[in-house]
Design an enzyme around this catalytic site. Structure first.
Site, PDB file in Angstrom:
ATOM      1  N   GLY A  14     -18.024  13.578  -2.404  1.00  0.00           N
ATOM      2  CA  GLY A  14     -17.569  12.680  -3.466  1.00  0.00           C
ATOM      3  C   GLY A  14     -17.513  13.380  -4.824  1.00  0.00           C
ATOM      4  O   GLY A  14     -18.102  14.435  -5.034  1.00  0.00           O
ATOM      5  N   ARG A  18     -19.013   8.901 -12.287  1.00  0.00           N
ATOM      6  CA  ARG A  18     -19.861   8.309 -13.322  1.00  0.00           C
ATOM      7  C   ARG A  18     -20.758   9.328 -14.031  1.00  0.00           C
ATOM      8  O   ARG A  18     -21.370   9.017 -15.053  1.00  0.00           O
ATOM      9  CB  ARG A  18     -20.709   7.188 -12.706  1.00  0.00           C
ATOM     10  CG  ARG A  18     -19.933   5.905 -12.506  1.00  0.00           C
ATOM     11  CD  ARG A  18     -20.674   4.922 -11.623  1.00  0.00           C
ATOM     12  NE  ARG A  18     -20.659   5.336 -10.212  1.00  0.00           N
ATOM     13  CZ  ARG A  18     -21.316   4.703  -9.244  1.00  0.00           C
ATOM     14  NH1 ARG A  18     -22.055   3.657  -9.526  1.00  0.00           N
ATOM     15  NH2 ARG A  18     -21.240   5.118  -7.992  1.00  0.00           N
ATOM     16  N   LYS A  25     -21.300  16.332  -9.114  1.00  0.00           N
ATOM     17  CA  LYS A  25     -22.568  15.600  -9.217  1.00  0.00           C
ATOM     18  C   LYS A  25     -23.696  16.246  -8.432  1.00  0.00           C
ATOM     19  O   LYS A  25     -24.811  16.404  -8.942  1.00  0.00           O
ATOM     20  CB  LYS A  25     -22.373  14.162  -8.737  1.00  0.00           C
ATOM     21  CG  LYS A  25     -23.680  13.391  -8.656  1.00  0.00           C
ATOM     22  CD  LYS A  25     -23.482  11.909  -8.432  1.00  0.00           C
ATOM     23  CE  LYS A  25     -23.140  11.587  -7.005  1.00  0.00           C
ATOM     24  NZ  LYS A  25     -23.071  10.119  -6.790  1.00  0.00           N
ATOM     25  N   ASN A 234     -26.213   8.342  -9.650  1.00  0.00           N
ATOM     26  CA  ASN A 234     -24.789   8.102  -9.884  1.00  0.00           C
ATOM     27  C   ASN A 234     -24.380   8.431 -11.316  1.00  0.00           C
ATOM     28  O   ASN A 234     -23.227   8.728 -11.585  1.00  0.00           O
ATOM     29  CB  ASN A 234     -24.423   6.650  -9.551  1.00  0.00           C
ATOM     30  CG  ASN A 234     -24.561   6.368  -8.053  1.00  0.00           C
ATOM     31  OD1 ASN A 234     -24.018   7.100  -7.226  1.00  0.00           O
ATOM     32  ND2 ASN A 234     -25.317   5.352  -7.712  1.00  0.00           N
ATOM     33  N   TYR A 372     -41.615  44.406 -31.739  1.00  0.00           N
ATOM     34  CA  TYR A 372     -40.593  44.361 -30.687  1.00  0.00           C
ATOM     35  C   TYR A 372     -40.818  45.560 -29.784  1.00  0.00           C
ATOM     36  O   TYR A 372     -40.814  46.709 -30.250  1.00  0.00           O
ATOM     37  CB  TYR A 372     -39.169  44.414 -31.281  1.00  0.00           C
ATOM     38  CG  TYR A 372     -38.142  44.567 -30.187  1.00  0.00           C
ATOM     39  CD1 TYR A 372     -37.994  43.574 -29.210  1.00  0.00           C
ATOM     40  CD2 TYR A 372     -37.347  45.708 -30.076  1.00  0.00           C
ATOM     41  CE1 TYR A 372     -37.093  43.724 -28.170  1.00  0.00           C
ATOM     42  CE2 TYR A 372     -36.438  45.859 -29.039  1.00  0.00           C
ATOM     43  CZ  TYR A 372     -36.320  44.858 -28.088  1.00  0.00           C
ATOM     44  OH  TYR A 372     -35.438  45.009 -27.051  1.00  0.00           O
ATOM     45  N   ALA A 386     -49.695  46.442 -36.156  1.00  0.00           N
ATOM     46  CA  ALA A 386     -48.852  45.319 -36.552  1.00  0.00           C
ATOM     47  C   ALA A 386     -47.454  45.805 -36.892  1.00  0.00           C
ATOM     48  O   ALA A 386     -47.279  46.811 -37.571  1.00  0.00           O
ATOM     49  CB  ALA A 386     -49.456  44.625 -37.770  1.00  0.00           C
TER      50      ALA A 386
HETATM   51  C1  UD1 Z   1     -23.072   4.088  -0.021  1.00  0.00           C
HETATM   52  C2  UD1 Z   1     -23.030   3.035   1.086  1.00  0.00           C
HETATM   53  C3  UD1 Z   1     -23.853   1.830   0.628  1.00  0.00           C
HETATM   54  C4  UD1 Z   1     -25.266   2.261   0.317  1.00  0.00           C
HETATM   55  C5  UD1 Z   1     -25.280   3.404  -0.698  1.00  0.00           C
HETATM   56  C6  UD1 Z   1     -26.678   3.967  -0.812  1.00  0.00           C
HETATM   57  C7  UD1 Z   1     -20.865   3.265   2.185  1.00  0.00           C
HETATM   58  C8  UD1 Z   1     -19.506   2.701   2.357  1.00  0.00           C
HETATM   59  N1  UD1 Z   1     -21.670   2.645   1.327  1.00  0.00           N
HETATM   60  O1  UD1 Z   1     -22.452   3.515  -1.166  1.00  0.00           O
HETATM   61  O2  UD1 Z   1     -23.883   0.839   1.645  1.00  0.00           O
HETATM   62  O3  UD1 Z   1     -26.020   1.163  -0.163  1.00  0.00           O
HETATM   63  O4  UD1 Z   1     -24.423   4.466  -0.273  1.00  0.00           O
HETATM   64  O5  UD1 Z   1     -26.785   4.927  -1.807  1.00  0.00           O
HETATM   65  O6  UD1 Z   1     -21.211   4.226   2.855  1.00  0.00           O
HETATM   66  N2  UD1 Z   1     -19.058  10.826   0.175  1.00  0.00           N
HETATM   67  C9  UD1 Z   1     -18.341  11.735   0.919  1.00  0.00           C
HETATM   68  N3  UD1 Z   1     -17.043  11.480   1.192  1.00  0.00           N
HETATM   69  C10 UD1 Z   1     -16.429  10.359   0.768  1.00  0.00           C
HETATM   70  C11 UD1 Z   1     -17.155   9.426   0.011  1.00  0.00           C
HETATM   71  C12 UD1 Z   1     -18.483   9.682  -0.266  1.00  0.00           C
HETATM   72  O7  UD1 Z   1     -18.877  12.778   1.315  1.00  0.00           O
HETATM   73  O8  UD1 Z   1     -15.243  10.212   1.052  1.00  0.00           O
HETATM   74  C13 UD1 Z   1     -20.458  11.109  -0.138  1.00  0.00           C
HETATM   75  C14 UD1 Z   1     -20.749  11.111  -1.628  1.00  0.00           C
HETATM   76  O9  UD1 Z   1     -20.597  12.418  -2.165  1.00  0.00           O
HETATM   77  C15 UD1 Z   1     -22.203  10.652  -1.677  1.00  0.00           C
HETATM   78  C16 UD1 Z   1     -22.347   9.769  -0.432  1.00  0.00           C
HETATM   79  O10 UD1 Z   1     -21.261  10.090   0.413  1.00  0.00           O
HETATM   80  O11 UD1 Z   1     -23.091  11.759  -1.557  1.00  0.00           O
HETATM   81  C17 UD1 Z   1     -22.306   8.291  -0.772  1.00  0.00           C
HETATM   82  O12 UD1 Z   1     -21.084   7.998  -1.413  1.00  0.00           O
HETATM   83  P1  UD1 Z   1     -20.998   7.017  -2.640  1.00  0.00           P
HETATM   84  O13 UD1 Z   1     -19.585   6.912  -3.062  1.00  0.00           O
HETATM   85  O14 UD1 Z   1     -22.007   7.372  -3.672  1.00  0.00           O
HETATM   86  O15 UD1 Z   1     -21.403   5.653  -1.879  1.00  0.00           O
HETATM   87  P2  UD1 Z   1     -22.037   4.371  -2.518  1.00  0.00           P
HETATM   88  O16 UD1 Z   1     -20.997   3.589  -3.213  1.00  0.00           O
HETATM   89  O17 UD1 Z   1     -23.256   4.747  -3.287  1.00  0.00           O
HETATM   90 CA    CA Z   2     -24.161   6.723  -4.275  1.00  0.00          CA
END
Ligand code: UD1
Ligand code: CA
Length: 476
Positions: A14, A18, A25, A234, A372, A386
């Site tokens: 991801g 934010r 991130k 986040n 130094y 010194a």
């Molecule tokens: C996700 C969960 C949610 C849970 C929360 C806990 C899903 C749909 N939702 O939401 O139920 O409560 O985590 O923290 O799974 N990532 C990828 N590829 C993608 C999208 C995301 O690798 O296409 C990775 C992101 O980098 C991150 C993790 O998956 O490390 C979670 O993704 P994020 O978008 O933060 O999910 P949340 O909305 O927090």
């Molecule tokens: Ca998350």
């Protein structure tokens, strides 16, 4: 052992919008390591047969930041299909066909899930019959998380994402922590059927538990009592909060090992640092990277050590050091700056307002004030007066200064490198040493002193200095 082997999939593809950052991130650091580095370290501690990290956003940067420290991790590229379901699917597809164990799914932005917690989680899964086990927590404010919806008998029915939740569902305070164990067969069977018909048009991994239940298979939940293990990052406020919680844990661990920490709130210790029993850490001190501190040493206040080694019973106060070795019973500070490759011998001293770099200072040798010392080898029992300065740089090259055992330099000596002072040599105050000094010699740079009488009254008439001079002449 077949059926009991483990693959760990870490989601890190991801963008982390934010964070509002150039840096992906998962590469933001707490405790001396990227967020995803903590997850990888935990994976190493669990001893998985396969560790896969799913990447996409800034994938080259993420891979190059991690490949060296985690040589066993395999990086898997997610394609343009978005969502945690797709991320896990590409990782499962990359596992060997004969793998038939459990898959632990973790998030690269949740660094506080420690090995003990995850081991207990895996055991809970393996003790039951479920094809999937979720980690859940009951929290005061579930905003942003997927909600765990249970059926009449209290079993897990499905997960609903916040953006897809009805008002009733949104009111549920049991959240999906985003950590799961699946039997790999479940993922192979169900992920290809997960769609993108939801508020975010993404493949949700969180659809899988509900699908399993529709087919009559049980889904288990493991409710953690310490909700902090589920905390994710986040934004930057959460980065600071999670960093503080991690630090609290590390400080507490060392306190229980016998380290005195006067003020945990202002003491920052990286995860890779090691401290021996009876070390004392005074307030506002940063013990960073792989710093190692031996028994009885006293560090701080107001001190930063990065990748340093501090010997037994040494004292370092109000100073800043990187890649320095400080010997047993040596003292440093206040207000000194030790740059890389400073090696201070046992019982040596680097006193107040001293800068050192690439300098080896022998046992019992002292650099007490305002100096130094760069690119230098200083023997044993030396005292640099010194404000002794090594002039190591001629605008083109850096040169080395060698000071042999038992040399004493006068105040404000300038050692113009390359130069060598033989054993036991001495220099006079203000000496500018441009040529080697033989052992046992006294070196002075004497320009005869000339006093021009009456100069001030003649050339600075009307000043305070001239008036004072006039008064003192009358008084004589
Ligand atoms: C996700 C969960 C949610 C849970 C929360 C806990 C899903 C749909 N939702 O939401 O139920 O409560 O985590 O923290 O799974 N990532 C990828 N590829 C993608 C999208 C995301 O690798 O296409 C990775 C992101 O980098 C991150 C993790 O998956 O490390 C979670 O993704 P994020 O978008 O933060 O999910 P949340 O909305 O927090
Ligand atoms: Ca998350």
């Amino acid at each position: 052992m077949t059926g009991n082997t483990l693959a760990i999939i870490i989601l890190a593809a991801g963008q982390g919008t934010r964070m509002r950052s150039r840096l992906p991130k998962v590469l933001h650091e707490i405790g001396g390591r990227p967020l995803v580095g903590h997850v990888l370290t935990t994976a190493q501690r669990l001893g998985a047969d396969h560790v896969e990290v799913v990447v996409r956003h800034e994938r080259d940067q993420v891979v190059s930041a991690l490949a060296h420290d985690y040589p066993d991790a395999v990086f898997i590229d997610q394609d343009e299909i978005p969502g945690t379901g797709r991320a896990v699917q590409v990782a499962v597809d990359a596992l060997p066909d004969e793998f038939d164990g459990d898959v632990l799914v973790l998030s690269g932005d949740c660094p506080l899930a420690d090995a003990d917690t995850l081991r207990a989680f895996l055991e809970a899964h393996r003790a039951g019959q479920a094809g999937a086990t979720l980690m859940t927590a009951v929290v005061d404010d579930p905003t942003g998380y997927g909600r765990v919806i249970r059926d009449e008998s209290g079993g897990v029915d499905r997960i609903v994402e916040q953006k897809d939740a009805s008002a009733d569902e949104a009111a549920v305070r049991e959240i999906n922590a985003g950590m799961y164990v699946f039997r790999v067969g479940v993922l192979r069977e169900y992920l290809p059927t997960v769609g993108v018909d939801n508020a975010q048009s993404e493949m949700y991994l969180t659809d899988v538990p509900g699908m399993l239940r529709r087919d009559g298979s049980p889904v288990a939940a493991s409710v953690v009592t310490d909700v902090t293990v589920t905390y994710g990052v986040n934004d930057r406020a959460q980065l600071a909060e999670v960093g503080r919680l991690l630090n609290q844990r590390i400080v507490r661990r060392w306190q229980l090992e016998g380290v005195t920490v006067i003020d945990p709130a202002t003491t920052w210790i990286d995860d890779d640092a090691t401290l021996a029993p009876d070390v004392t850490i005074l307030p506002n001190t940063h013990i960073l990277r792989a710093t190692k501190i031996a028994e009885g040493a006293i560090i701080g206040p107001d001190t930063t050590l990065v990748d340093c080694e501090v010997g037994e019973d040494a004292i370092v106060r109000r100073s800043d050091a990187t890649l320095a070795v400080i010997g047993a019973e040596a003292t440093v500070g206040p207000f000194s700056f030790l740059r890389p490759n400073t090696v201070l011998g046992a019982r040596g001293k680097i006193g107040a307002y001293v800068e050192t770099k690439n300098a080896e200072i022998g046992e019992g040798s002292k650099v007490p004030h305002l100096s130094y010392v760069g690119d230098a080898t200083i023997g044993r029992g030396v005292n640099l007066g010194a404000s002794t300065i090594t002039a190591n740089y001629d605008d083109v090259h850096k040169h080395r200064t060698v000071v042999e055992d038992e040399v004493h330099t006068g105040s404000h000596t300038t050692l113009v490198a390359p130069v060598r002072l033989g054993a036991g040599a001495k220099t006079g105050a203000g000496a500018v040493v441009r040529k080697d000094v033989p052992a046992g010699s006294l070196s002075m740079s004497i320009a005869p002193q000339r006093n021009i009488e009456g100069w001030v009254e003649k050339n600075r008439a009307g000043t305070g200095a001239a008036d004072a001079a006039a008064r003192s002449r009358v008084a004589e």
